[in-house]
Write a protein that holds these residues in place. Structure first.
Motif, short mmCIF file in Angstrom:
data_model
loop_
_atom_site.label_atom_id
_atom_site.label_comp_id
_atom_site.label_asym_id
_atom_site.label_seq_id
_atom_site.Cartn_x
_atom_site.Cartn_y
_atom_site.Cartn_z
N ILE A 11 0.86 -1.19 0.00
CA ILE A 11 0.00 0.00 0.00
C ILE A 11 0.89 1.23 0.00
CG2 ILE A 11 -1.71 1.36 1.28
CD1 ILE A 11 -3.09 -1.09 0.52
N ARG A 130 -8.24 0.29 0.87
CA ARG A 130 -8.15 1.60 0.21
C ARG A 130 -9.43 2.41 0.42
NH1 ARG A 130 -8.21 0.40 -4.99
NH2 ARG A 130 -8.06 2.62 -5.48
N ALA A 143 -2.37 0.43 -4.54
CA ALA A 143 -1.92 -0.87 -4.04
C ALA A 143 -1.40 -1.76 -5.15
CB ALA A 143 -3.07 -1.57 -3.31
N SER A 156 2.26 -1.61 -7.37
CA SER A 156 1.54 -0.50 -6.73
C SER A 156 1.71 0.82 -7.47
CB SER A 156 1.98 -0.34 -5.27
OG SER A 156 3.31 0.10 -5.19
N GLN A 164 -5.14 0.15 -8.24
CA GLN A 164 -4.41 -1.03 -7.78
C GLN A 164 -4.19 -1.99 -8.93
OE1 GLN A 164 -7.36 -2.35 -4.72
NE2 GLN A 164 -7.31 -4.33 -5.77
#
Length: 361
Positions: A11, A130, A143, A156, A164
């Motif tokens: 993340i 998220r 991500a 990411s 993502q």
């Protein structure tokens, strides 16, 4: 591929410091801003996406940033605020897994192979996290999801901001073969140019080189590149990861011989290092000056103080003393300063053991 599947999420908050400033001050939203000092010696610690369109980047001198974007607005850093929000984000991660490895205030690895919500899909977990971050802080995150930390970190960056990318086990081989070599984590500008000179432009090109060839040309890093392009990266997510050192360095476009010019460079490096130390509320007692000569020979000079330091003035003062400690043997292509013997080392704990399990990805 015969790879044992772990489910790793990386993340990464989107332009974190700059986004916090725009969140707290609506007048800054949609405008090109840089977090950092605007003085001659100032350094950009973060840039909003509006500023990045002009080429403004973190670790860039404020003067260069202003030349690239005349409308750039400089905002003073507020590390207490960034840390406050970082703690909220970390609390969200811990609702899903205890295996959280923070890299900085704005990014972390999560191992969700076995998770607290008993969710099968790592992609769904990342999406949910998220959404939670946005709901609870007003900030967006991106991500990457894959079988190891190396691929998750690269992934990411693919759909930033606020996106993502998942690289599932059966996609790893194609993903890495098609990847531009400059996007491989751990391949910087200098290494990229060296790779190019050896005819290595993509992961596929890298995969054609033998381990012996890579070790001959890249030393100890050769084995890392050989394994990485094959999706082999065994580093576990370490929740109690404690940094042993913090450093900053600069490679110069042209080799330099003047010590006066080197002092100017060391000033910028000390400023950058101070930002990194402040970011993590870290200080150190042992300072090391790294010198890489035009011959690629590397020399380090260290000294240990009786007190912790973190300010650029004390860092620079000690780095200068190390520079003048002995005569330089050649022109210099790189200078670096690092601090070790940190005030965080006493916090280190034994890493928990866990079993790697395989689930539907």
């Amino acid at each position: 591929m015969g790879l044992q599947s772990r489910k790793i999420i990386h993340i990464d908050m989107d332009a974190f410091f700059a986004s916090v400033e725009q969140l707290d001050n609506p007048a800054l939203r949609g405008k090109p801003i840089a977090v950092g000092g605007s003085s001659k010696r100032g350094v950009v610690s973060a840039a909003s996406y509006e500023a990045r369109k002009f080429g403004v980047r973190s670790a860039m001198s404020s003067i260069t940033a202003k030349k690239l974007c005349s409308e750039l607005i400089f905002v003073k850093s507020r590390f207490d605020r960034y840390k406050e929000i970082s703690r909220k984000i970390r609390a969200i991660f811990l609702e899903y897994t205890d295996l959280v490895e923070p890299l900085s205030l704005d990014e972390a690895y999560l191992d969700v192979t076995k998770n607290k919500k008993d969710m099968d899909s790592a992609s769904s977990i990342a999406k949910e996290i998220r959404a939670r971050i946005y709901k609870e802080t007003g900030l967006t995150a991106s991500a990457g999801i894959s079988i190891n930390k190396f691929i998750a970190k690269i992934a990411s960056d693919y759909h930033k901001p606020n996106g993502q990318k998942t690289v599932s086990p059966d996609e790893v081989e194609d993903f890495l073969e098609q990847l531009e070599i400059k996007k491989f984590y751990g391949v910087g500008k200098v290494t990229t140019q060296k790779m190019y000179s050896l005819g290595i432009f993509t992961g596929y090109d890298l995969k054609q080189k033998s381990l012996a060839f890579l070790e001959r040309n890249f030393g100890k890093s050769g084995a890392y590149y050989y394994n990485a392009v094959r999706g082999i990266h065994h580093s576990e997510v370490k929740p109690n990861r404690i940094r042993k050192s913090v450093g900053a360095e600069r490679t110069f476009a042209e080799n330099i011989t003047s010590e006066v010019y080197m002092l100017e460079k060391l000033t910028h490096i000390a400023e950058e290092l101070e930002l990194r130390l402040k970011k993590g509320k870290i200080a150190g007692k042992t300072i090391t000056l790294k010198i890489k000569y035009s011959t690629f020979a590397t020399q380090t000079r260290s000294k240990t103080l009786v007190y912790f330091i973190a300010s650029k003035d004390l860092i620079l003062e000690n780095a200068k003393a190390l520079l003048y400690q002995e005569k330089l043997t050649d022109s210099v292509r790189l200078l670096g300063i690092s601090l070790s013997n940190l005030n965080t080392e006493k916090e280190e704990k034994k890493q928990p053991e866990y079993i790697q399990l395989s689930f539907k990805f």
